[in-house]
Structures are given as structure tokens and as C-alpha cells.
Design an enzyme around this catalytic site. Structure first.
Site, PDB file in Angstrom:
ATOM      1  N   GLU A 245      47.557  11.995  29.728  1.00  0.00           N
ATOM      2  CA  GLU A 245      47.570  10.580  30.109  1.00  0.00           C
ATOM      3  C   GLU A 245      46.458   9.809  29.407  1.00  0.00           C
ATOM      4  OE1 GLU A 245      47.355   7.658  34.058  1.00  0.00           O
ATOM      5  OE2 GLU A 245      47.328   9.838  34.307  1.00  0.00           O
TER       6      GLU A 245
ATOM      7  N   GLY B 187      42.276 -22.389  18.435  1.00  0.00           N
ATOM      8  CA  GLY B 187      43.071 -22.880  19.559  1.00  0.00           C
ATOM      9  C   GLY B 187      44.429 -22.214  19.664  1.00  0.00           C
TER      10      GLY B 187
ATOM     11  N   GLY C   2      42.129   5.913  35.055  1.00  0.00           N
ATOM     12  CA  GLY C   2      40.726   6.303  35.166  1.00  0.00           C
ATOM     13  C   GLY C   2      39.850   5.248  34.525  1.00  0.00           C
ATOM     14  N   THR C   3      39.029   4.574  35.327  1.00  0.00           N
ATOM     15  CA  THR C   3      38.181   3.510  34.793  1.00  0.00           C
ATOM     16  C   THR C   3      37.149   4.086  33.820  1.00  0.00           C
ATOM     17  OG1 THR C   3      36.518   3.694  36.542  1.00  0.00           O
ATOM     18  CG2 THR C   3      38.407   2.236  36.968  1.00  0.00           C
TER      19      THR C   3
ATOM     20  N   GLU D 197      34.072   3.636  33.873  1.00  0.00           N
ATOM     21  CA  GLU D 197      32.912   4.108  34.623  1.00  0.00           C
ATOM     22  C   GLU D 197      33.109   5.539  35.114  1.00  0.00           C
ATOM     23  OE1 GLU D 197      32.878  -0.116  34.201  1.00  0.00           O
ATOM     24  OE2 GLU D 197      34.425   1.182  35.045  1.00  0.00           O
TER      25      GLU D 197
END
Length: 389
Positions: free
Chosen positions: A243, A341, A365-366, A368
């Protein structure tokens, strides 16, 4: 770089896939982004082309091809202006179906893996919970055995394909007091009594459906237990390397797409009497990003090659996701700036890409959490081994 991993057969597959995506998917992307609903017909078309089964055994309708065909699928899905559509596909193929193939018995594979490969059934993997986030072991959903059934109560959230899936792969506590030693995996049909799914409104990934799911005394037959009871945490951990690598590949591919689009834009956009690709500040910024993306790509390919040989690459996959998602966010931020823009306008792809990319350092999974995992490996010298031999 490409010749080290991709053969002529790979190149032909990529060309066929790109042609298919342009003809069958791209004309519908804007509609799916607006409605948040992917029409069912496209799943069957993917199945008919074999794209949903490239990594799976031929016995169940798959093609049993190496993982670099998966890489091609992931990369090309990132280049059609909808990471949400891409997520719906790969969450079905490489999250839900991975568990079907690895832990499902022959009945489950026949009744669910085969039609999943054919595009006739859509799956969703249900692990994250409203109060748990990245803390898989802290899940509260329970599955209590009662005769020939398990009774499942609890909730899941941030589940890709959660609203329109035909089946769920559900993680639940069969021994609630045993922490990660008491988790099991179940196959649940979404039409089961007591199942309810609420669609979530997201910043990006608009084409995919993401749900919060509630289980109220849902009855699941004992034969729908996947693998061994209380081994679910090990099964989940076993598949995290794949993953994370998928998320890393997605990141380098969308960053490459942003760079290519921006280079084309800069070569046509004029300011102060020349095209803006002549301005040193923009040129140097862009090549710095291109260099970082190329570094990520080389690392990601090397990790895939090792995984394809059966090696356990949890450390490398974690590094790959951590770095590649960060680089993708920074690259796309700069590319949007270079469009001025126009980068802020929805009719240009950078606005959507900017929103879609932000999920990278959060989902699966972050960053962190990944840093803490790597800290344990690098600083504490913790040596993770495959959870299931």
C-alpha cells in the site's frame, strides 16, 4: 532507468492502457468529479481488458504479471486529471482484492475474487475508525461469535468505495481485551442487515466515494472469517508495504504529470516579450523539482523490484511514501504558482491536482506515523519481520 525495469511487453501494455483511458475514461471524468459517482459500466470495461487482474493468479481470471505492470497502471491513472477515479480503482484492486487473494479460501476466491477481477463486483477495505485513525490496534469495532455467526458492531471511516461497493473486507476485534492480538478479518456483503454507509464530502479525490460506515448487529457467517481468527493485525501489517509503495508511485507519477503540463504551459505563455520558460527563476525551480521527482522514481522502482522478488521491503516502502508524497506536494504547489492566476482556475488541471495530492501525506499512514516507524527501525534498531510466512 526505464530499460532496467520495463520490457517491450511493458511498453506495449502502457500504450494499450493509455489508449483505453483516453477513449473510455477521460470523456467521463468531469461528470464523475462533479457527481462523486463513477458509473458502473467502466468497472466491467476494465475487467474485460484484464486491467483489474494483472497481479492475480490465472486460476481466478487474472494475468499473473509482474509488479511493473501494476506500476504502469498506477502511473497512467495519475495522468488523466482525477486522482479520485484512480483511487477507486487501486483501492479495489490492491486493497480489497489483496486480502481476498491472500486470506480468502477457495469459496471466497471463487465467489468474490473472480467477479472482482471481471469488474462485476467492487470491494472496499474497512480498517480506519473515527476514533482510531492510524492506530489500527486501537480499533473498537467488535465481532462476537454466536453459534454459526459473528455479530459485528462498530464503525469505520475514510473508506474508499465505501458507498457503492458490493462487499467489505472488515477488520474487527474478536478478542477486545487482547489489543492487536485480538483482531480478525471478515468478508461482509454491503446489503447485510444493519450496514449503513454515509458519503463524506472531501477536499479532493472528488470522483471517488469515501464513506463512514456503521455496523449495527450485522450478522456474518463464520465461513466469512478470512484466514485465522485473531490473526487479522498480522494480515493487515503484511500488506502495508504494498500500500505504501502504491501511494509513493502515485505521488511520483502525479508530480511528473504536473511538471510536464507546466513545461508545456511555460513554452506557450508569453510575458514581457518572451515565453516564460526563458525566465531563470522559473527554469531553476522547475529543474530542482524534476530532479527530486526523478530521485523518488528511481528509489520507488528499486523497491518494487525487490518486492516483486518476494523481499520484505517495509522500511523502503515507508521511506518511499514519506518522501514521494512530500515531494509531490511541493512540486505541484510550485507548478500551480507558475501558472499564475490560471493555476487557481478549475478548468486548468493544477487546481484539482493540488487538492488531490494533499491526501498523499495523510492516507495510508500519515507522514508523522511513518516517521515514527522509521525512527524505530533506524534509531532504535528495531528489525521488523514478515508477520505471516
Amino acid at each position: 532507468m526505464n530499460s532496467a525495469y520495463f520490457s517491450e511487453e511493458h511498453d506495449l501494455f502502457r500504450a494499450s492502457l493509455k489508449d483505453f483511458l483516453q477513449k473510455e475514461v477521460v470523456p467521463h471524468i468531469e461528470k464523475w468529479e462533479k457527481t462523486g459517482t463513477i458509473d458502473r459500466f467502466i468497472w466491467k470495461k476494465f475487467g474485460d481488458m484484464g486491467f483489474l487482474g494483472i497481479s492475480y493468479p490465472e486460476a481466478y481470471g487474472g494475468l499473473n504479471l509482474d509488479l511493473f505492470y501494476m506500476v504502469i497502471l498506477l502511473e497512467e491513472l495519475q495522468k488523466i486529471k482525477s486522482s479520485g477515479f484512480a483511487a477507486a480503482i487501486w483501492a479495489h484492486v490492491y486493497l480489497a482484492m489483496t486480502h481476498l487473494n491472500a486470506e480468502g479460501d477457495e469459496r471466497i476466491k471463487r465467489d468474490y475474487l473472480v467477479p472482482s477481477i471481471a469488474g462485476e463486483k467492487i470491494g472496499a477495505l474497512c480498517i480506519s475508525e473515527p476514533f482510531g485513525g492510524s492506530d489500527v490496534a486501537g480499533m473498537r469495532t467488535t465481532a462476537m461469535k454466536k453459534g454459526d455467526k459473528y455479530i459485528i458492531n462498530g464503525s469505520k471511516t475514510f473508506i474508499t468505495n465505501g458507498v457503492y461497493a458490493d462487499y467489505y473486507i472488515v477488520a474487527a476485534k474478536t478478542e477486545p481485551t487482547s489489543g492487536n492480538k485480538g483482531i480478525s478479518i471478515f468478508l461482509m456483503h454491503t446489503s447485510s442487515k444493519g450496514v449503513s454507509a454515509t458519503k463524506l464530502d472531501k477536499l479532493g479525490w472528488r470522483a471517488s466515494d469515501t464513506a463512514e460506515i456503521a455496523f449495527d448487529n450485522v450478522e456474518v457467517p463464520v465461513e466469512n472469517l478470512m484466514g485465522e481468527e485473531n490473526k487479522g493485525f498480522a494480515y493487515i501489517m503484511q500488506h502495508f508495504a504494498l500500500e505504501r509503495l502504491i501511494m509513493a508511485i502515485n505521488a511520483h507519477a502525479r508530480a511528473e504529470y504536473a511538471i510536464d503540463y507546466t513545461i508545456d504551459y511555460m513554452s506557450n505563455r508569453e510575458a514581457f516579450g518572451t515565453t516564460i520558460n526563458k525566465f531563470q527563476a522559473l527554469r531553476h525551480t522547475l529543474v530542482e523539482h524534476a530532479t527530486e521527482v526523478a530521485h523518488c522514481k528511481v528509489f520507488n522502482y528499486a523497491a518494487v523490484a525487490r518486492l516483486d522478488k518476494g523481499e520484505y521491503v517495509v522500511k523502503e516502502a515507508t521511506m518511499a511514501k514519506l518522501k514521494s508524497t512530500k515531494v509531490a506536494d511541493e512540486t505541484i504547489y510550485s507548478c500551480l504558482q507558475m501558472l499564475g492566476g490560471y493555476g487557481y482556475m478549475e478548468e486548468y488541471p493544477l487546481a484539482r491536482l493540488f487538492r488531490d495530492s494533499r491526501l498523499g501525506p495523510i492516507g495510508g499512514g500519515t507522514s508523522e506515523i511513518l516517521k515514527e516507524i522509521l525512527s524505530k527501525m533506524i534509531i532504535d534498531k528495531q528489525n521488523y519481520q514478515p508477520a505471516v510466512k
